[in-house]
Design an enzyme around this catalytic site. Structure first.
Site, PDB file in Angstrom:
ATOM      1  N   HIS A  33      10.016   6.614  -3.378  1.00  0.00           N
ATOM      2  CA  HIS A  33       9.972   8.035  -3.711  1.00  0.00           C
ATOM      3  C   HIS A  33      11.328   8.369  -4.336  1.00  0.00           C
ATOM      4  O   HIS A  33      12.370   7.926  -3.852  1.00  0.00           O
ATOM      5  CB  HIS A  33       9.759   8.878  -2.449  1.00  0.00           C
ATOM      6  CG  HIS A  33      10.068  10.336  -2.658  1.00  0.00           C
ATOM      7  ND1 HIS A  33       9.160  11.223  -3.189  1.00  0.00           N
ATOM      8  CD2 HIS A  33      11.209  11.046  -2.427  1.00  0.00           C
ATOM      9  CE1 HIS A  33       9.713  12.417  -3.255  1.00  0.00           C
ATOM     10  NE2 HIS A  33      10.954  12.347  -2.802  1.00  0.00           N
ATOM     11  N   CYS A 101       5.908  11.365  -7.639  1.00  0.00           N
ATOM     12  CA  CYS A 101       7.287  11.810  -7.787  1.00  0.00           C
ATOM     13  C   CYS A 101       8.038  11.021  -8.844  1.00  0.00           C
ATOM     14  O   CYS A 101       8.913  11.555  -9.539  1.00  0.00           O
ATOM     15  CB  CYS A 101       8.003  11.705  -6.444  1.00  0.00           C
ATOM     16  SG  CYS A 101       7.886  10.057  -5.714  1.00  0.00           S
TER      17      CYS A 101
END
Length: 642
Positions: A33, A101
């Site tokens: 992420h 993301c």
């Protein structure tokens, strides 16, 4: 001016690094992420675009921080950009693999600096999905976004995976962190990210990210469309996504195109359309090495497929061997040659026990002779006997750790001629997939503690005069290691490959025919493993599926050793068969064939040597006699050797 940084977090909390090899056959260090840090703020994509103070998001402190450079864009302009793409990066479009993301941070990095986030983060989804594990897991991940109200604990268990329970728990943990603070939509409408099968798309929302995509991919397909107002765009969209899945970039395969969708309904997408003079919807553009080579207007799906195939053919021309007819090579089984015979285990243990009793035991050993014998008699022997059950029992890590520690003690305490019964025990154990998986995982963290490396290190210093029983059992053990798809690659990379090669090359020429047969089996298994990857890659559109184990110097050494071994083998037709099959696998579809291997074969006179095996005295009194072996020798000589 402001510094631009990339904060990197691991959604798996270290699970991927520890477990990926045994589940996927490939080391994956994290499920990444990322967020962009600029103008004193941390910005990331989750439940829409979120902004927080650096390091204060629900993910905590970053695992790594990358400096992406500085931006000449002012904060006001960047905020306007974020406002513009908010309608693109909404909660309902989020997908753990396809639109996440990292898609967002890659776009922001391009807008701010003209660069991109690191490839190991950007290309992880396609790398993961190219594994059998990833393909099996894909429906479960899609279901997570397709079903309204589904929470991680309610996810279906993926059935076709090596360990369904473990897989489910890992997926639940990752999904929980990825979707933290994200609520599922209240309507029953499937999420846009999974309405159809999504492929390896590269989302683009500005000119900088578009240029970056062209710069970082050899082949690029771009779809300019407006799904809101354009019926043909909606008609062709599912086909485009299917083609992206079939022909998209495969990180491990090395071939495929990057597929881009540019939404002309957004201001930034409309600006890109104007920049590229798009007047018709949909418009498809095709780029090779950053340059546009063709363009297609309209929703003709057959023409679209043809244009993509042509682009990939130009980007990744097929190997010259793909046009050859090789029936004998194609008839070869590429399954590893295994040594499965089970000796009288009590006799093997008794022999090893007598060696232990008569040994001069090292004073500094952490285990006594009694300790070692207890592990062998109460842990190892019962496990090996249980392998004959139906179904056969599998080893657990506790057994293997205890046995590996005892193995190290024995190898240090016994002379080499006394260790071969222990090697033979591990030979049988490696037919258990759980043992191969454990050895592969251990090789990643502590390679010198694996039984394979322990045994190899023991013998290398004694070559070429190592005891025959030790050499023979070790070669058979290494051959059996190729029964594990996750352990096999470990034998062909790094220090382990160097040790295997050091043992293999001289044993191909050993005076004992049984040792030569075992060595020929091992070198065939190595070459067949390479060949499997090459054939699979050709089927997928080009490249080499196992680039990390392709090594030009090693292949040159193997070809030289195998040709010499064929030349010297005058009596054993079975050895000639295995060596010729090995040579064919090393040559066919080799990425180094034209540049290095073909000239080497001429110098070695490989064709003459192979043809000589068919003549009187070449192998036995009359030469190779079996019809299928003769066909294979002729085919490799005539079609793969210059």
């Amino acid at each position: 001016m402001s510094k631009v940084q990339l904060y990197v977090y691991d959604l798996s909390n270290g699970i991927a690094q520890r477990m990926s090899l045994q589940l996927t056959g490939r080391q994956i260090d994290g499920i990444w992420h990322t967020s962009i840090v600029v103008f004193g703020k941390e910005i990331f994509y989750g439940q829409g675009i979120d902004i927080t103070a650096p390091g204060r998001s629900h993910h905590g402190q970053p695992l790594r921080v990358f400096d992406l450079g500085t931006t000449a864009i002012d904060e006001e302009t960047f905020n306007e950009y974020l406002d513009e793409i908010r309608e693109h990066y909404t909660a309902d479009k989020y997908h753990l693999l396809d639109f996440n993301c990292n898609s967002f941070t890659n776009d922001c990095a391009a807008f701010l600096t003209g660069g991109s986030i690191p490839d190991f983060i950007k290309d992880l989804p396609s790398d993961f999905l190219s594994t059998p594990f990833g393909a099996a897991l894909r429906p479960t991940i899609d279901a997570m976004y397709r079903r309204p109200g589904t929470t991680p604990s309610q996810l279906p268990t993926p059935a076709a995976t090596p360990n369904p329970e473990l897989t489910a728990s890992i997926l639940q943990a990752v999904a929980a962190r990825a979707q933290q603070d994200m609520q599922p939509p209240s309507s029953g409408t499937p999420l846009q990210a999974t309405q159809s099968l999504a492929g390896p798309f590269h989302p683009v929302t500005n000119s900088a990210s578009f240029q970056n995509a062209l710069r970082t991919h050899k082949a690029v397909v771009v779809n300019f469309s407006n799904l809101i107002t354009c019926a043909p765009c909606r008609q062709v969209a599912p086909v485009y996504e299917q083609l992206a899945h079939e022909k998209g970039t495969k990180t491990s395969g090395g071939a495929g195109a990057a597929f881009i969708k540019i939404d002309l309904a957004t201001p930034s997408g409309n600006a890109l359309g104007s920049e590229w003079s798009v007047r018709v919807m949909p418009t498809f553009m095709f780029f090779l090495d950053g340059k546009k080579i063709s363009e297609m207007k309209g929703a003709d799906t057959n023409e679209l497929r043809s244009q993509i195939d042509l682009l990939l053919f130009q980007a990744y021309p097929p190997h010259s061997h793909t046009s050859l007819t090789l029936p004998a090579m194609q008839a070869l089984s590429l399954n590893p040659i295994l040594f499965t015979q089970v000796p009288a285990l009590d006799t093997v243990y008794s022999k090893l026990s007598s060696f232990i009793d008569s040994a001069q035991w090292p004073a500094n050993s952490t285990q006594t002779q009694a300790d070692v014998k207890q592990v062998l008699s109460t842990v190892v022997l019962p496990y090996l006997k249980s392998r004959s059950n139906t179904p056969p029992a599998s080893a657990n890590p506790m057994i293997l750790v205890s046995w590996a520690n005892t193995t190290l003690t024995l190898v240090q305490g016994l002379p080499m001629e006394s260790v071969f019964p222990l090697v033979d025990m591990w030979r049988l154990a490696l037919l258990d997939s759980a043992v191969g998986t454990w050895c592969a995982a251990t090789a990643q963290s502590a390679p010198n503690t694996t039984p394979i490396n322990i045994f190899l290190s023991k013998v290398v210093s004694a070559l070429p005069k190592a005891p025959r029983p030790y050499l023979l059992t070790l070669l058979r053990l290494l051959s059996n290691a190729f029964s594990s798809p996750v352990l096999a690659p470990q034998l062909l990379i790094g220090q382990t490959r160097n040790l295997v090669t050091a043992v293999l090359v001289p044993t191909l020429l050993h005076e004992d025919a049984t040792v030569r047969t075992a060595a020929a089996s091992l070198v065939f298994n190595a070459a067949a493993f390479l060949q499997k990857g090459r054939v699979e890659a050709v089927r997928n559109g080009g490249g080499s599926e196992k680039k990390n184990i392709e090594d030009e110097d090693w292949e040159i050494e193997m070809v030289s050793a195998v040709v010499e071994a064929i030349d010297r083998e005058k009596t054993n037709e079975d050895v000639v068969h295995r060596l010729t099959a090995c040579l064919g696998c090393l040559l066919r579809l080799s990425p180094f064939h034209e540049t290095q291997i073909s000239p080497l074969l001429e110098v070695l006179q490989a064709k003459t040597i192979l043809k000589g095996k068919l003549a009187k005295g070449g192998c036995g009194e009359t030469g190779v006699s079996k019809k299928d072996v003769r066909k294979l020798v002729e085919e490799v000589a005539d079609k793969l050797c210059p």
